[in-house]
Write a protein that holds these residues in place. Structure first.
Motif, PDB file in Angstrom:
ATOM      1  N   CYS A 160      65.217 126.474 117.341  1.00 47.68           N
ATOM      2  CA  CYS A 160      63.762 126.666 117.335  1.00 47.68           C
ATOM      3  C   CYS A 160      63.073 125.578 116.518  1.00 47.68           C
ATOM      4  O   CYS A 160      62.057 125.016 116.938  1.00 47.68           O
ATOM      5  CB  CYS A 160      63.435 128.051 116.781  1.00 47.68           C
ATOM      6  N   VAL A 161      63.627 125.279 115.346  1.00 43.86           N
ATOM      7  CA  VAL A 161      63.037 124.238 114.502  1.00 43.86           C
ATOM      8  C   VAL A 161      63.112 122.879 115.184  1.00 43.86           C
ATOM      9  O   VAL A 161      62.143 122.097 115.167  1.00 43.86           O
ATOM     10  CB  VAL A 161      63.747 124.216 113.132  1.00 43.86           C
ATOM     11  N   VAL A 162      64.242 122.576 115.803  1.00 43.08           N
ATOM     12  CA  VAL A 162      64.418 121.279 116.456  1.00 43.08           C
ATOM     13  C   VAL A 162      63.445 121.126 117.628  1.00 43.08           C
ATOM     14  O   VAL A 162      62.831 120.062 117.808  1.00 43.08           O
ATOM     15  CB  VAL A 162      65.877 121.115 116.923  1.00 43.08           C
ATOM     16  N   VAL A 163      63.294 122.163 118.424  1.00 44.63           N
ATOM     17  CA  VAL A 163      62.388 122.084 119.571  1.00 44.63           C
ATOM     18  C   VAL A 163      60.957 121.856 119.116  1.00 44.63           C
ATOM     19  O   VAL A 163      60.223 121.022 119.671  1.00 44.63           O
ATOM     20  CB  VAL A 163      62.504 123.352 120.435  1.00 44.63           C
ATOM     21  N   ASN A 164      60.523 122.589 118.089  1.00 37.96           N
ATOM     22  CA  ASN A 164      59.149 122.411 117.610  1.00 37.96           C
ATOM     23  C   ASN A 164      58.938 121.037 116.982  1.00 37.96           C
ATOM     24  O   ASN A 164      57.875 120.432 117.143  1.00 37.96           O
ATOM     25  CB  ASN A 164      58.823 123.511 116.604  1.00 37.96           C
ATOM     26  N   ALA A 165      59.952 120.548 116.268  1.00 41.64           N
ATOM     27  CA  ALA A 165      59.844 119.200 115.717  1.00 41.64           C
ATOM     28  C   ALA A 165      59.779 118.162 116.832  1.00 41.64           C
ATOM     29  O   ALA A 165      59.033 117.172 116.742  1.00 41.64           O
ATOM     30  CB  ALA A 165      61.018 118.909 114.789  1.00 41.64           C
ATOM     31  N   ALA A 166      60.541 118.380 117.901  1.00 45.31           N
ATOM     32  CA  ALA A 166      60.529 117.450 119.029  1.00 45.31           C
ATOM     33  C   ALA A 166      59.171 117.456 119.728  1.00 45.31           C
ATOM     34  O   ALA A 166      58.668 116.400 120.132  1.00 45.31           O
ATOM     35  CB  ALA A 166      61.635 117.821 120.019  1.00 45.31           C
ATOM     36  N   VAL A 167      58.563 118.621 119.861  1.00 42.43           N
ATOM     37  CA  VAL A 167      57.230 118.688 120.474  1.00 42.43           C
ATOM     38  C   VAL A 167      56.222 117.903 119.648  1.00 42.43           C
ATOM     39  O   VAL A 167      55.431 117.106 120.177  1.00 42.43           O
ATOM     40  CB  VAL A 167      56.789 120.153 120.628  1.00 42.43           C
ATOM     41  N   GLY A 168      56.229 118.116 118.329  1.00 38.94           N
ATOM     42  CA  GLY A 168      55.293 117.385 117.475  1.00 38.94           C
ATOM     43  C   GLY A 168      55.518 115.890 117.515  1.00 38.94           C
ATOM     44  O   GLY A 168      54.565 115.101 117.589  1.00 38.94           O
ATOM     45  N   LEU A 169      56.785 115.471 117.483  1.00 43.38           N
ATOM     46  CA  LEU A 169      57.087 114.040 117.549  1.00 43.38           C
ATOM     47  C   LEU A 169      56.652 113.440 118.878  1.00 43.38           C
ATOM     48  O   LEU A 169      56.103 112.329 118.923  1.00 43.38           O
ATOM     49  CB  LEU A 169      58.586 113.829 117.334  1.00 43.38           C
ATOM     50  N   GLY A 170      56.885 114.174 119.967  1.00 39.44           N
ATOM     51  CA  GLY A 170      56.462 113.668 121.264  1.00 39.44           C
ATOM     52  C   GLY A 170      54.948 113.516 121.364  1.00 39.44           C
ATOM     53  O   GLY A 170      54.453 112.518 121.913  1.00 39.44           O
ATOM     54  N   LEU A 171      54.215 114.475 120.818  1.00 46.38           N
ATOM     55  CA  LEU A 171      52.756 114.382 120.860  1.00 46.38           C
ATOM     56  C   LEU A 171      52.241 113.204 120.045  1.00 46.38           C
ATOM     57  O   LEU A 171      51.269 112.528 120.440  1.00 46.38           O
ATOM     58  CB  LEU A 171      52.146 115.687 120.330  1.00 46.38           C
ATOM     59  N   ILE A 172      52.881 112.946 118.910  1.00 49.19           N
ATOM     60  CA  ILE A 172      52.433 111.831 118.059  1.00 49.19           C
ATOM     61  C   ILE A 172      52.809 110.494 118.681  1.00 49.19           C
ATOM     62  O   ILE A 172      51.981 109.571 118.753  1.00 49.19           O
ATOM     63  CB  ILE A 172      53.044 111.976 116.650  1.00 49.19           C
ATOM     64  N   ARG A 173      54.038 110.337 119.146  1.00 47.56           N
ATOM     65  CA  ARG A 173      54.479 109.066 119.719  1.00 47.56           C
ATOM     66  C   ARG A 173      53.780 108.769 121.041  1.00 47.56           C
ATOM     67  O   ARG A 173      53.533 107.596 121.362  1.00 47.56           O
ATOM     68  CB  ARG A 173      56.001 109.074 119.925  1.00 47.56           C
ATOM     69  N   ARG A 174      53.463 109.800 121.786  1.00 49.63           N
ATOM     70  CA  ARG A 174      52.726 109.578 123.032  1.00 49.63           C
ATOM     71  C   ARG A 174      51.260 109.259 122.759  1.00 49.63           C
ATOM     72  O   ARG A 174      50.576 108.668 123.616  1.00 49.63           O
ATOM     73  CB  ARG A 174      52.841 110.828 123.920  1.00 49.63           C
ATOM     74  N   GLY A 175      50.767 109.589 121.590  1.00 49.77           N
ATOM     75  CA  GLY A 175      49.382 109.308 121.240  1.00 49.77           C
ATOM     76  C   GLY A 175      48.420 110.410 121.621  1.00 49.77           C
ATOM     77  O   GLY A 175      47.209 110.227 121.554  1.00 49.77           O
ATOM     78  N   TYR A 176      48.956 111.571 121.998  1.00 46.47           N
ATOM     79  CA  TYR A 176      48.079 112.676 122.361  1.00 46.47           C
ATOM     80  C   TYR A 176      47.360 113.263 121.145  1.00 46.47           C
ATOM     81  O   TYR A 176      46.269 113.818 121.271  1.00 46.47           O
ATOM     82  CB  TYR A 176      48.886 113.775 123.051  1.00 46.47           C
ATOM     83  N   HIS A 177      47.983 113.167 119.969  1.00 46.67           N
ATOM     84  CA  HIS A 177      47.402 113.764 118.764  1.00 46.67           C
ATOM     85  C   HIS A 177      47.712 112.901 117.554  1.00 46.67           C
ATOM     86  O   HIS A 177      48.714 112.179 117.511  1.00 46.67           O
ATOM     87  CB  HIS A 177      47.955 115.177 118.531  1.00 46.67           C
ATOM     88  N   TRP A 178      46.835 113.004 116.564  1.00 43.16           N
ATOM     89  CA  TRP A 178      47.088 112.428 115.258  1.00 43.16           C
ATOM     90  C   TRP A 178      48.164 113.255 114.543  1.00 43.16           C
ATOM     91  O   TRP A 178      48.341 114.440 114.829  1.00 43.16           O
ATOM     92  CB  TRP A 178      45.813 112.425 114.410  1.00 43.16           C
TER      93      TRP A 178
END
Length: 287
Positions: free
Chosen positions: A228-246
């Motif tokens: 669960c922790v890994v999946v949520n961390a991956a979602v946040g990292l993907g959003l930041i690296r893709r530029g969708y969110h600060w």
């Protein structure tokens, strides 16, 4: 007739002397005596002193001898601290404070749009996260009903209500802060906090909380929490690296999700204690 001296300690000796311990008497009040365990009492109970050898309350409730790490400390760490951090980030975003400058520099260094970041960000979509939670809700409710658990519907209902709270909380905050997006997204506002991050945190986190009581193996429970922790961390990292969110958008949503999940955990724990203290359930454990 000659008087012979009598040995000391006989019945006839009544002179004033300190009391002497006799070898035939049970030393009930001496340290290490059988059944004692205390130099002050002859039974097994601890001395009646303000700081006696009473075992501390494992939950750390009020009234135990400090310092006892217990429930108030845990509530502050897992509930109060994320709430304070969320309030601090929201204030900085609203006031355009110095933390926002650091956030913008970090975002420019981290943005690397690619297929992997797009895939990780999509794990936070409503179309992905909510069906996963719905499947877990149905599975847990069915197992609880089949095993005869009292109020078998309550955990699934509570998790569903929590999931419905996410847009009710995130959308007004987006309108309040009105934060613009990064250079990787079309011009617009309303990017704080991250709805994808909050959706993933609550959906996958609530699913984990519901599944944990049904796992007998400690190894399985630990692996589920790590996943669960890994999946949520991956979602946040993907959003930041893709530029969708600060980055601050993601961190704030993690804090909001932590507050909601801890609230759900407290509610489920209290409901479980009430159920166990009431009418005994027919549940014998998961198969």
């Amino acid at each position: 007739m000659r008087d012979t001296p009598r040995p000391e300690g006989t019945l006839g000796d009544i002179g004033p002397r300190p009391p002497q311990l006799r070898p035939g008497r049970a030393l009930a009040h001496t340290t290490g005596a059988s059944g004692s365990g205390s130099p002050h009492r002859s039974d097994s109970r601890p001395p009646q002193t303000p700081r006696g050898a009473r075992p501390s309350d494992p939950d750390g409730r009020l009234g135990t001898t400090p310092p006892v790490p217990g429930r108030p400390t845990s509530l502050f760490l897992f509930l109060g601290l994320p709430a304070l951090l969320f309030a601090l980030i929201t204030w900085q975003v609203e006031a355009d404070g110095p933390l926002v400058r650091v956030d913008e520099r970090a975002s420019r260094a981290l943005i690397r749009p690619d297929g992997v970041s797009e895939f990780l960000a999509d794990l936070g979509n409503v179309q992905v996260a909510v069906p996963v939670l719905a499947a877990v809700l149905l599975h847990v409710a069915r197992r609880a009903r089949l095993t005869g658990t009292d109020r078998w519907w309550l955990p699934a209902t509570a998790a569903a209500v929590l999931m419905a709270l996410v847009p009710a909380l995130v959308v007004p905050l987006k309108e309040l802060t009105d934060r613009p997006g990064t250079s990787a997204v079309p011009p617009g506002t309303g990017y704080y906090p991250s709805g994808h991050t909050a959706t993933a945190a609550v959906a996958y986190g609530a699913a984990t909380l519901l599944l944990l009581p049904w796992l007998r193996s400690a190894y399985a429970r630990r692996e589920l929490v790590i996943a669960c922790v890994v999946v949520n961390a991956a979602v946040g990292l993907g959003l930041i690296r893709r530029g969708y969110h600060w980055p601050l958008d993601v961190v704030a949503s993690w804090c909001l999700g932590a507050v909601l999940l801890v609230s759900l955990w407290l509610f489920l724990s209290r409901s479980s204690r009430r159920t166990s203290a009431g009418t005994p359930s027919r549940r014998t454990g998961p198969s």
